[in-house]
Design a protein around this motif. Structure first.
Motif, PDB file in Angstrom:
ATOM      1  N   ILE A 212      15.468  46.736  43.115  1.00 21.79           N
ATOM      2  CA  ILE A 212      14.673  46.230  44.088  1.00 21.79           C
ATOM      3  C   ILE A 212      15.338  46.393  45.507  1.00 21.79           C
ATOM      4  N   ASN A 213      15.906  45.983  45.622  1.00 17.04           N
ATOM      5  CA  ASN A 213      16.705  46.423  47.394  1.00 17.04           C
ATOM      6  C   ASN A 213      16.610  47.972  47.594  1.00 17.04           C
ATOM      7  N   ARG A 214      16.273  49.009  47.317  1.00 15.37           N
ATOM      8  CA  ARG A 214      16.201  49.618  47.902  1.00 15.37           C
ATOM      9  C   ARG A 214      14.127  50.168  48.066  1.00 15.37           C
TER      10      ARG A 214
ATOM     11  N   CYS B 160       9.756  47.398  54.028  1.00 18.16           N
ATOM     12  CA  CYS B 160      10.161  47.519  55.162  1.00 18.16           C
ATOM     13  C   CYS B 160       8.809  48.701  56.359  1.00 18.16           C
ATOM     14  N   GLU B 161       9.840  49.590  55.529  1.00 20.55           N
ATOM     15  CA  GLU B 161       9.538  50.798  56.524  1.00 20.55           C
ATOM     16  C   GLU B 161       8.422  51.550  56.373  1.00 20.55           C
ATOM     17  N   MET B 162       7.606  50.824  55.604  1.00 23.18           N
ATOM     18  CA  MET B 162       6.042  50.854  55.451  1.00 23.18           C
ATOM     19  C   MET B 162       5.182  50.590  56.159  1.00 23.18           C
ATOM     20  N   GLY B 163       6.321  49.415  56.728  1.00 21.04           N
ATOM     21  CA  GLY B 163       4.618  47.687  57.379  1.00 21.04           C
ATOM     22  C   GLY B 163       4.228  47.465  56.632  1.00 21.04           C
TER      23      GLY B 163
ATOM     24  N   ARG C 216      13.847  38.897  56.784  1.00 24.49           N
ATOM     25  CA  ARG C 216      14.720  38.218  58.239  1.00 24.49           C
ATOM     26  C   ARG C 216      16.190  37.400  57.683  1.00 24.49           C
ATOM     27  N   ASP C 217      17.040  37.205  58.454  1.00 25.56           N
ATOM     28  CA  ASP C 217      18.207  37.340  57.571  1.00 25.56           C
ATOM     29  C   ASP C 217      18.297  35.707  58.249  1.00 25.56           C
ATOM     30  N   GLN C 218      19.123  34.772  57.395  1.00 23.50           N
ATOM     31  CA  GLN C 218      19.274  33.376  57.951  1.00 23.50           C
ATOM     32  C   GLN C 218      21.026  32.221  57.526  1.00 23.50           C
TER      33      GLN C 218
ATOM     34  N   GLN D  90      15.229  36.291  53.953  1.00 23.06           N
ATOM     35  CA  GLN D  90      13.691  36.207  53.792  1.00 23.06           C
ATOM     36  C   GLN D  90      12.583  37.357  53.432  1.00 23.06           C
ATOM     37  N   TYR D  91      11.504  37.487  52.974  1.00 21.79           N
ATOM     38  CA  TYR D  91      10.334  38.094  53.312  1.00 21.79           C
ATOM     39  C   TYR D  91       9.187  37.603  53.362  1.00 21.79           C
TER      40      TYR D  91
END
Length: 299
Positions: free
Chosen positions: A58-60, A66-69, A74-76, A87-88
């Motif tokens: 899942i991480n990969r 994210c790279e594909m757009g 974001r991190d909090q 968060q996604y």
């Protein structure tokens, strides 16, 4: 009914050649766990359980998205100022295609040809190619500059609402040499569409809805079949010296072999060279011997 009923994600991911099953599953799962602003706070372990994948997988997949757009991340910090929580959000606003703008009026467009406006012949269709290349253009892989996607788009028989962006993306994955073969395949696909419609006795426009989208046609590799599909009228001319190189499983190869009445010798490549006149005779089922006798009778 409890739980989310729908998951929304951009449709162009379905024709993206980079997309795999795990990417689609993750994107769909994230879409079912979003707040009112579109952010998903479900951790990767729970996403993995929902998708039947490990957390590492899942991480990969999230990193790829994210790279594909297709995803924004974001991190909090937690309330205790501890480790960050990721968060996604699915990115729905895809870049618009550039509008079609009419070409500006130039001296060249008005018929005035100057050296600075001169452009070389298309190496894929020009009859001034190097005569040392004795093969049919539809079977060649040598090429010059990369083919423009506008040429492909104009030739392909499009189904209604065909996605041009998907076609451009699929073409981008091909090499420069492959784009020249793709252009020839597209021209032959257009001719096959017309001949297939005529065989069915229907208007070619009515058959467009049954054609594969251009992006899928390229990405799936189906375009390669168009290079050798038998046609009544081949839109791709033979080489400048009138010779054509065919693979042993090509319909014209088989027709010539049947006409000769004996096996055709092939080289190490599994192909043989024929005169275009002989291929035309084979398509019509005319024996060279019979043709000679008929000429003698007329004489």
């Amino acid at each position: 009914m409890s739980g989310p009923r729908y998951s929304i994600f951009p449709a162009d991911c379905l024709t993206d050649p980079r997309f795999k099953d795990v990417h689609l599953r993750v994107l769909a799962q994230i879409g079912t766990h979003t707040d009112n602003k579109g952010w998903c706070t479900v951790n990767q372990r729970k996403l993995g359980e929902a998708c039947g994948k490990t957390r590492e997988t899942i991480n990969r997949a999230i990193r790829d998205l994210c790279e594909m757009g297709y995803l924004s991340k974001r991190d909090q910090l937690t309330k205790a100022q501890g480790r960050t929580i990721s968060q996604y959000r699915v990115l729905m606003d895809r870049p618009d295609e550039p509008p079609d703008v009419a070409d500006p009026v130039t001296p060249a467009s008005q018929g005035v040809v100057t050296p600075e406006h001169h452009s070389p012949c298309d190496v894929a269709t020009s009859q001034h190619n190097d005569l040392s290349s004795n093969d049919h253009p539809s079977l060649r892989s040598d090429s010059g500059a990369r083919v423009c996607d506008d040429d492909l788009w104009d030739e392909y028989p499009h189904r209604p609402m065909d996605n041009r962006l998907a076609g451009t993306k699929a073409m981008a994955a091909l090499s420069d040499a492959e784009t020249h073969r793709l252009l020839i395949a597209t021209k032959r696909m257009h001719q096959w569409h017309i001949e297939d419609s005529e065989a069915r006795g229907v208007d070619p426009k009515a058959q467009l809805e049954f054609r594969m989208g251009m992006g899928r046609w390229i990405a799936s590799g189906a375009w390669v079949d168009a290079l050798t599909v038998p046609l009544k009228s081949d839109p791709v001319p033979p080489a400048a010296n009138g010779l054509v190189v065919l693979a042993s499983d090509h319909p014209d190869f088989i027709a010539v072999q049947r006409l000769r009445g004996k096996p055709v010798m092939v080289g190490n490549s599994g192909k043989a060279t024929f005169r275009i006149e002989e291929i035309e005779q084979a398509r019509q089922g005319i024996s060279p011997l019979c043709k000679s006798n008929n000429q003698l009778k007329r004489a």
